[in-house]
Design a protein around this motif. Sequence first.
Motif, PDB file in Angstrom:
ATOM      1  N   GLU A 190       0.835  -1.213   0.000  1.00 41.22           N
ATOM      2  CA  GLU A 190       0.000   0.000   0.000  1.00 41.22           C
ATOM      3  C   GLU A 190       0.867   1.260   0.000  1.00 41.22           C
ATOM      4  N   ARG A 191       1.967   1.227   0.732  1.00 43.63           N
ATOM      5  CA  ARG A 191       2.856   2.396   0.783  1.00 43.63           C
ATOM      6  C   ARG A 191       3.472   2.634  -0.592  1.00 43.63           C
ATOM      7  N   ARG A 192       3.814   1.562  -1.308  1.00 47.02           N
ATOM      8  CA  ARG A 192       4.370   1.711  -2.662  1.00 47.02           C
ATOM      9  C   ARG A 192       3.323   2.298  -3.609  1.00 47.02           C
ATOM     10  N   ARG A 193       2.070   1.855  -3.482  1.00 40.47           N
ATOM     11  CA  ARG A 193       1.004   2.408  -4.329  1.00 40.47           C
ATOM     12  C   ARG A 193       0.792   3.881  -4.029  1.00 40.47           C
ATOM     13  N   LEU A 194       0.834   4.247  -2.749  1.00 40.34           N
ATOM     14  CA  LEU A 194       0.677   5.648  -2.361  1.00 40.34           C
ATOM     15  C   LEU A 194       1.823   6.482  -2.926  1.00 40.34           C
ATOM     16  N   ALA A 195       3.046   6.009  -2.791  1.00 38.19           N
ATOM     17  CA  ALA A 195       4.205   6.742  -3.311  1.00 38.19           C
ATOM     18  C   ALA A 195       4.112   6.891  -4.828  1.00 38.19           C
ATOM     19  N   SER A 196       3.629   5.854  -5.497  1.00 42.69           N
ATOM     20  CA  SER A 196       3.464   5.920  -6.951  1.00 42.69           C
ATOM     21  C   SER A 196       2.439   6.984  -7.334  1.00 42.69           C
ATOM     22  N   SER A 197       1.349   7.066  -6.591  1.00 39.90           N
ATOM     23  CA  SER A 197       0.320   8.075  -6.882  1.00 39.90           C
ATOM     24  C   SER A 197       0.831   9.491  -6.606  1.00 39.90           C
ATOM     25  N   VAL A 198       1.598   9.657  -5.539  1.00 44.54           N
ATOM     26  CA  VAL A 198       2.164  10.982  -5.233  1.00 44.54           C
ATOM     27  C   VAL A 198       3.158  11.361  -6.330  1.00 44.54           C
ATOM     28  N   ARG A 199       3.971  10.394  -6.763  1.00 42.14           N
ATOM     29  CA  ARG A 199       4.933  10.653  -7.848  1.00 42.14           C
ATOM     30  C   ARG A 199       4.190  11.038  -9.126  1.00 42.14           C
ATOM     31  N   CYS A 200       3.054  10.406  -9.390  1.00 43.52           N
ATOM     32  CA  CYS A 200       2.246  10.747 -10.564  1.00 43.52           C
ATOM     33  C   CYS A 200       1.759  12.198 -10.470  1.00 43.52           C
ATOM     34  N   GLY A 201       1.310  12.598  -9.283  1.00 42.23           N
ATOM     35  CA  GLY A 201       0.884  13.983  -9.089  1.00 42.23           C
ATOM     36  C   GLY A 201       2.016  14.962  -9.314  1.00 42.23           C
ATOM     37  N   PHE A 202       3.229  14.578  -8.894  1.00 39.63           N
ATOM     38  CA  PHE A 202       4.404  15.429  -9.118  1.00 39.63           C
ATOM     39  C   PHE A 202       4.746  15.497 -10.602  1.00 39.63           C
ATOM     40  N   LEU A 203       4.754  14.339 -11.286  1.00 34.26           N
ATOM     41  CA  LEU A 203       5.103  14.312 -12.706  1.00 34.26           C
ATOM     42  C   LEU A 203       4.074  15.046 -13.566  1.00 34.26           C
ATOM     43  N   CYS A 204       2.838  15.071 -13.109  1.00 32.89           N
ATOM     44  CA  CYS A 204       1.789  15.778 -13.859  1.00 32.89           C
ATOM     45  C   CYS A 204       1.814  17.279 -13.600  1.00 32.89           C
ATOM     46  N   GLY A 205       2.595  17.729 -12.635  1.00 32.94           N
ATOM     47  CA  GLY A 205       2.691  19.153 -12.366  1.00 32.94           C
ATOM     48  C   GLY A 205       1.732  19.639 -11.298  1.00 32.94           C
ATOM     49  N   PHE A 206       0.919  18.758 -10.727  1.00 35.75           N
ATOM     50  CA  PHE A 206      -0.034  19.164  -9.699  1.00 35.75           C
ATOM     51  C   PHE A 206       0.676  19.429  -8.372  1.00 35.75           C
ATOM     52  N   LEU A 207       1.723  18.642  -8.067  1.00 33.04           N
ATOM     53  CA  LEU A 207       2.463  18.797  -6.816  1.00 33.04           C
ATOM     54  C   LEU A 207       3.869  19.317  -7.100  1.00 33.04           C
ATOM     55  N   GLU A 208       4.399  20.039  -6.130  1.00 33.66           N
ATOM     56  CA  GLU A 208       5.788  20.479  -6.186  1.00 33.66           C
ATOM     57  C   GLU A 208       6.557  19.694  -5.140  1.00 33.66           C
ATOM     58  N   ARG A 209       7.791  19.350  -5.469  1.00 35.35           N
ATOM     59  CA  ARG A 209       8.632  18.602  -4.537  1.00 35.35           C
ATOM     60  C   ARG A 209       9.676  19.565  -3.990  1.00 35.35           C
ATOM     61  N   THR A 210       9.810  19.598  -2.684  1.00 39.86           N
ATOM     62  CA  THR A 210      10.794  20.466  -2.044  1.00 39.86           C
ATOM     63  C   THR A 210      11.577  19.648  -1.024  1.00 39.86           C
TER      64      THR A 210
END
Length: 170
Positions: free
Chosen positions: A43-63
């Motif tokens: 589940e943690r891997r699926r969550l990380a994958s979804s967060v990474r997708c949000g980052f790659l799509c430009g919705f999230l910023e990584r700091t």
Amino acid sequence: MTTSTTHDLTPDAIRAWFADQPAGAVFTMPAISKAFGVAPGEERRRLASSVRCGFLCGFLERTQVAAGTAYRVSGKSMRRERLSEEERRERGLANQRARHERHRRAKGVKPVPNRSKLVRATRVNLPAAGVSLPTVAAAGRAPETVEQFLARGGRVHRLAASWDQTERAA
């Protein structure tokens, strides 16, 4: 932080959760995992994958923060269109095969040829599966009868068969 009781870990669910958070709030992966109630593992891997997708799509910023990598809403909408369940499954299988192949190459394992193609080639070339290719008759010699073979000095071993016994009895 708001806690989620469901374990919907799709990029849409992650985007909706981030949209509900205060503007400019920064969240690390452990905080996001805690908010979704996700345990370590798959589940943690699926969550990380979804967060990474949000980052790659430009919705999230990584700091970078003192605690490590953190994410916050960028203010942009997601650029990627949504995949259907079938497309998502196919992409996951392709990624899994690629990951497996990378792992095999890293270990130095030679790739296994596709056996199904070899089996199919055998079936196409032969009238029946499992039948060996016919042997080529020796060029230059005509076939001979048993009597001619015996005349040349050959030996013939006769094997007993059930029909031989019935012929002798008759």
